[in-house]
Scaffold this motif. Structure first.
Motif: not given
Ligand SMILES: Nc1ncnc2c1ncn2[C@@H]1O[C@H](COP(=O)(O)OP(=O)(O)OP(=O)(O)O)[C@@H](O)[C@H]1O
Ligand SMILES: [Mg+2]
Lengths: 139, 286
Positions: A51, A54, A104-106, A108-109, A112
């Motif tokens: 995560e 990225r 545009g991801g979740l 949560l990276g 999380g």
């Protein structure tokens, strides 16, 4: 894979492409195995690294990751530093909110990853880049 | 570095009058380079073809390799590099076999030590260098397209969609699910759903070492797309460490059915469709 990794020193990996994110995961896995993290903890720290690496690539415009085997006198662990000189994070609380994403991801990276590790430190300021340090201890 | 009209015709003249000697020497140098990995007959054929194309181009007055008159020569060179790239020769070997022409020309010009001859040799050499570089470039282009083809084939190979049962297809995912692969997986799964008319798809992630938000997002998108086509997806192969990581990350699979193993997933689908399996007798699920 395990051979050739000198655990006494930080292992550096530049992050400039998707393949580099894969390399970060492999490097983290190798060191996590070497410091005897359980399978669950290996998976957690590898996922957290995926995560954060990225984010370094996508939002930080690339950067470096440094992986080190550490020891606090009682137990071994793995320390990973993610550094980029990108735009930095303006509102850290917001960025750490579950579901918040500008890409545009979740979303949560970041939040999380913080839950997946034992220690999480983030240094960032607008225009100053972002530097995140995480540690996962062996139990 | 272009040849003057005089130089072109002198070189054409030399290549014609000393054809046997030049091609023989050139073939020898090339044979030394490629060390028996190309048959003598093939070597001779290649050198003769090159010799003919080059002599033709110069005879028509080509000043350099980019000239209109050298179109045929370029085609011959490109063909040669393509062949060698496919046969596993190195780029250096391929280009060096062209440079063999210099040896052959030098052997012919050596006898005459005049300044004019030296100048000619330098000019001819320039053309041969151009030919060598052109070969090198065609070689690299061929290799690149070969590699791209192979990568694509691997991508296809590593994402098989199999029909498990009447009405049930499965995609076992192995390795890293990057965006390129995720796209292939989704396309192939959707196509197979259409081709087989299956109402169920099982996505098995036993072989995926880490499920992060990107992998999860790819899977979720695939499930939504399959739903739009009227098929239900089940995710299987969720090992304990992956389950714990997914929970800590905060990923929610919502109402998507998830199972520990592919066998569990298949059993689940078969029960939904009313097929009885030997392990569990008719007992219906609530
Ligand atoms: N290194 C960074 N530099 C600048 N901004 C960042 C960096 N890392 C995260 N951010 C910001 O924080 C937001 C939240 O990050 P987070 O990783 O949680 O979500 P995401 O990357 O958008 O989606 P996901 O990780 O779930 O696929 C990002 O959308 C981005 O705006
Ligand atoms: Mg992220």
């Amino acid at each position: 894979m395990t051979s050739g990794v000198d655990l006494g020193r930080p292992q550096a990996q530049t992050v400039g492409s998707d393949e580099d994110v894969v390399r970060v995961r492999q490097l983290v896995r190798t060191v996590a195995v070497a410091v005897k993290l359980s399978l669950v903890d290996q998976t957690k720290v590898v996922t957290a690294a995926s995560e954060l690496a990225r984010n370094t690539l996508v939002y930080g415009g690339g950067g470096t990751v440094e992986v080190t085997a550490v020891d606090n006198g009682r137990k071994p662990g793995i320390k990973i530093v993610f550094a980029d000189s990108g735009p930095g994070i303006v509102d850290l609380d917001l960025a750490l909110t579950d579901g918040y994403t500008t890409g545009g991801g979740l979303g949560l990276g970041l939040s999380g990853a913080r839950r997946l590790v034992d220690e999480f430190d983030i240094q960032t300021a607008p225009g100053q880049g972002t530097r995140i340090t995480v540690i996962k201890w062996s139990r | 570095m272009a040849l003057s009209a005089d130089e072109s015709s002198r070189l054409a003249e030399l290549l014609t009058s000393r054809a046997t000697q030049v091609t023989q020497r050139w073939t020898e140098v090339m044979a030394g380079q490629l060390r028996g990995r190309l048959s003598q007959a093939e070597l001779v054929r290649q050198v003769q073809e090159l010799h003919r194309a080059l002599t033709d181009a110069l005879g028509k007055g080509a000043a350099d390799l980019t000239a209109e008159e050298a179109t045929e020569l370029r085609a011959v060179l490109a063909e040669l590099s393509r062949g060698q790239a496919r046969q596993g020769f190195s780029a250096t070997e391929t280009a060096s076999s062209i440079f063999g022409l210099k040896d052959a020309l030098l052997a012919e010009l050596e006898a005459d030590q005049s300044v004019g001859t030296l100048r000619d040799y330098v000019a001819f050499s320039g053309l041969v260098d151009q030919m060598g570089l052109f070969t090198f470039e065609s070689f690299v282009r061929t290799r690149e397209s070969l590699i791209a083809d192979q990568a694509e084939q691997l991508l296809e190979l590593s994402t098989p969609v199999v029909k498990l049962w009447e009405g049930v297809v499965a995609v076992p995912l192995v390795g890293t699910l990057d965006s390129a692969r995720a796209q292939v997986v989704m396309e192939r799964l959707l196509q197979t759903l259409v081709d087989t008319g299956s109402p169920y798809a099982i996505i098995d992630i036993t072989g995926v070492p880490a499920v992060d938000t990107q992998v999860a997002q790819h899977i979720l998108k695939t499930v939504v797309a399959a739903r739009l086509m009227g098929a239900d997806c089940i995710i299987s192969g969720i090992r304990p460490q992956i389950a714990q990581t997914i929970v800590a990350l905060g990923i929610e699979f919502g109402d998507i059915a998830t199972k520990a193993s592919l066998a569990d997933a298949l059993r689940h689908v078969l029960r939904l469709t009313g097929v009885e399996t030997s392990r569990r007798q008719p007992r219906r699920e609530a």
